[in-house]
Design an enzyme around this catalytic site. Structure first.
Site, PDB file in Angstrom:
ATOM      1  N   GLY A  33       0.837  -1.203   0.000  1.00 28.52           N
ATOM      2  CA  GLY A  33       0.000   0.000   0.000  1.00 28.52           C
ATOM      3  C   GLY A  33       0.867   1.246   0.000  1.00 28.52           C
ATOM      4  O   GLY A  33       2.096   1.152   0.061  1.00 28.52           O
ATOM      5  N   THR A  84       3.534  -2.070   3.701  1.00 27.84           N
ATOM      6  CA  THR A  84       3.639  -3.256   2.862  1.00 27.84           C
ATOM      7  C   THR A  84       3.498  -4.470   3.771  1.00 27.84           C
ATOM      8  O   THR A  84       4.159  -4.540   4.812  1.00 27.84           O
ATOM      9  CB  THR A  84       4.999  -3.281   2.140  1.00 27.84           C
ATOM     10  OG1 THR A  84       5.086  -2.120   1.311  1.00 27.84           O
ATOM     11  CG2 THR A  84       5.159  -4.519   1.279  1.00 27.84           C
ATOM     12  N   GLY A  88      -6.935   0.715  -8.963  1.00 25.38           N
ATOM     13  CA  GLY A  88      -5.908   0.303  -8.010  1.00 25.38           C
ATOM     14  C   GLY A  88      -5.959  -1.200  -7.818  1.00 25.38           C
ATOM     15  O   GLY A  88      -7.032  -1.767  -7.609  1.00 25.38           O
ATOM     16  N   PRO A  89      -4.792  -1.876  -7.921  1.00 26.32           N
ATOM     17  CA  PRO A  89      -4.799  -3.332  -7.784  1.00 26.32           C
ATOM     18  C   PRO A  89      -5.377  -3.798  -6.449  1.00 26.32           C
ATOM     19  O   PRO A  89      -6.030  -4.842  -6.379  1.00 26.32           O
ATOM     20  CB  PRO A  89      -3.321  -3.715  -7.926  1.00 26.32           C
ATOM     21  CG  PRO A  89      -2.552  -2.453  -7.845  1.00 26.32           C
ATOM     22  CD  PRO A  89      -3.456  -1.338  -8.204  1.00 26.32           C
ATOM     23  N   ASP A  90      -5.158  -3.016  -5.389  1.00 25.40           N
ATOM     24  CA  ASP A  90      -5.707  -3.427  -4.081  1.00 25.40           C
ATOM     25  C   ASP A  90      -7.234  -3.503  -4.116  1.00 25.40           C
ATOM     26  O   ASP A  90      -7.848  -4.348  -3.475  1.00 25.40           O
ATOM     27  CB  ASP A  90      -5.233  -2.493  -2.955  1.00 25.40           C
ATOM     28  CG  ASP A  90      -5.502  -1.015  -3.220  1.00 25.40           C
ATOM     29  OD1 ASP A  90      -5.688  -0.604  -4.395  1.00 25.40           O
ATOM     30  OD2 ASP A  90      -5.528  -0.237  -2.231  1.00 25.40           O
ATOM     31  N   ASP A 119     -12.431  -0.201   2.545  1.00 22.63           N
ATOM     32  CA  ASP A 119     -11.061  -0.458   2.997  1.00 22.63           C
ATOM     33  C   ASP A 119     -10.464   0.816   3.586  1.00 22.63           C
ATOM     34  O   ASP A 119     -10.283   1.823   2.901  1.00 22.63           O
ATOM     35  CB  ASP A 119     -10.212  -0.955   1.808  1.00 22.63           C
ATOM     36  CG  ASP A 119      -8.840  -1.464   2.250  1.00 22.63           C
ATOM     37  OD1 ASP A 119      -8.344  -1.035   3.304  1.00 22.63           O
ATOM     38  OD2 ASP A 119      -8.255  -2.290   1.520  1.00 22.63           O
ATOM     39  N   THR A 147      -4.565   4.015   3.410  1.00 25.54           N
ATOM     40  CA  THR A 147      -4.092   5.392   3.227  1.00 25.54           C
ATOM     41  C   THR A 147      -5.257   6.246   2.720  1.00 25.54           C
ATOM     42  O   THR A 147      -5.472   7.373   3.171  1.00 25.54           O
ATOM     43  CB  THR A 147      -2.940   5.418   2.198  1.00 25.54           C
ATOM     44  OG1 THR A 147      -1.947   4.503   2.648  1.00 25.54           O
ATOM     45  CG2 THR A 147      -2.367   6.805   2.061  1.00 25.54           C
ATOM     46  N   THR A 171      -8.836  20.547  22.701  1.00 26.32           N
ATOM     47  CA  THR A 171      -8.481  20.483  21.273  1.00 26.32           C
ATOM     48  C   THR A 171      -8.459  19.053  20.749  1.00 26.32           C
ATOM     49  O   THR A 171      -9.009  18.755  19.686  1.00 26.32           O
ATOM     50  CB  THR A 171      -7.096  21.136  21.052  1.00 26.32           C
ATOM     51  OG1 THR A 171      -7.115  22.408  21.687  1.00 26.32           O
ATOM     52  CG2 THR A 171      -6.770  21.291  19.577  1.00 26.32           C
TER      53      THR A 171
END
Ligand SMILES: Nc1ncnc2c1ncn2[C@@H]1O[C@H](COP(=O)(O)OP(=O)(O)OP(=O)(O)O)[C@@H](O)[C@H]1O
Ligand SMILES: CC(C)(CO)[C@@H](O)C(=O)NCCC(=O)O
Ligand SMILES: [K+]
EC number: 2.7.1.33
Length: 258
Positions: A8, A12, A107-109, A129, A132, A184
């Protein structure tokens, strides 16, 4: 024995599949400059720790980062004497179609997730999923990948906020007590956590409405369990979905070899 590699943009993941189970799963950060030798040093050290008797005969790779594929190919060739299957390359066939605009490279993923989810659940699926990016992959009744949604990832949103606003600290994602933050950190956690809960609900509802049929929602990725805590966002959570998809694609190519 199959070595499945899911690369990713952030991490990885290597998993060893003996045909029945994953013997171990190893995770490292993604670096395009990592050499084949560096992969092997890391890999063999961890394998010793797990005391696995290695007999890797096949390697399959899904990479959302094109530049890392070269070194992973060298790694497979040099240390396991095999030519890896690379998802998205012409010599790697997929069990189902991708029905998207011409010229689009999915994207292959996402293709791997779709293949893995269809194998386990049949069609009419939304795969969410949390990597990222937060991706939604829509799987048709015949298993075809028919498109989806790409939203910024949870950690990426938190980082962007921290980088862009001088007074906002780096915060880890967590489920806040309530909605109204009184400091915050709590304010940021609330914005990101409840914001993503809303994002997932709205996008899934709209996909279902657009498809006009019942659909099963499968979630995967490290942060999915956190979001599952906020009510029934998903029907199923599967932490090994991408790895499972890689074994399905590998099996399909073996069965259909000339
Ligand atoms: N096995 C794990 N151990 C510890 N943290 C994890 C694990 N799996 C996931 N996480 C956490 O969840 C986040 C999302 O993980 P995931 O593997 O789904 O995507 P990613 O690695 O961030 O993205 P990409 O796959 O695009 O590289 C990680 O950044 C990490 O913080
Ligand atoms: C969306 C990501 C970054 C998710 O990992 C990856 O699947 C990707 O780079 N996709 C290419 C574009 C697409 O899938 O339409
Ligand atoms: K991933």
């Amino acid at each position: 024995m199959l070595l499945a590699i899911d690369c990713g943009n952030t991490n990885t993941v290597f998993s060893i599949w003996d045909g029945k189970t994953f013997l171990c799963t190893l995770r490292t950060s993604t670096h395009h400059a990592r050499t084949a030798d560096a992969y092997f040093t890391w890999f063999s050290t961890l394998i010793q720790h797990y005391q696995i008797e290695l007999n890797i005969t096949d390697v399959i790779i899904s990479s959302t980062v094109p530049r890392v594929v070269f070194n992973l190919r060298v790694f497979a060739d040099r240390f396991f004497g095999c030519r890896p299957l690379v998802v998205g390359k012409p010599d790697c066939r997929l069990p189902t179609d991708a029905r998207v605009d011409e010229g689009t490279s999915v994207g292959p993923d996402r293709l791997v997730n779709a293949a893995g989810a269809f194998d386990r659940h049949g069609g009419d699926l939304i795969v969410v999923d949390f990597g990222t990016a937060t991706t939604f992959d829509v799987v048709a009744p015949d298993g075809a990948y028919i498109g989806g949604v790409i939203a910024p990832g949870v950690n990426l949103s938190l980082e962007a906020l921290h980088n862009a606003a001088a007074a906002l600290p780096h915060v880890d994602v967590a489920k806040p007590q309530g909605v109204i933050g009184t400091n915050t950190v709590a304010c940021i956690q609330s914005g990101v956590f409840w914001g993503y809960v809303g994002l997932v609900r709205e996008i899934c509802a709209r996909i279902k409405a657009e498809r006009d049929r019942p659909m099963k929602i499968i979630s995967t990725g490290g942060l999915a369990p956190l979001f599952q805590q906020s009510g029934q966002l998903f029907d199923v959570f599967e932490d090994d979905l991408t790895m499972h998809g890689l074994t399905v694609i590998h099996e399909f190519n073996k069965d259909n070899a000339a």
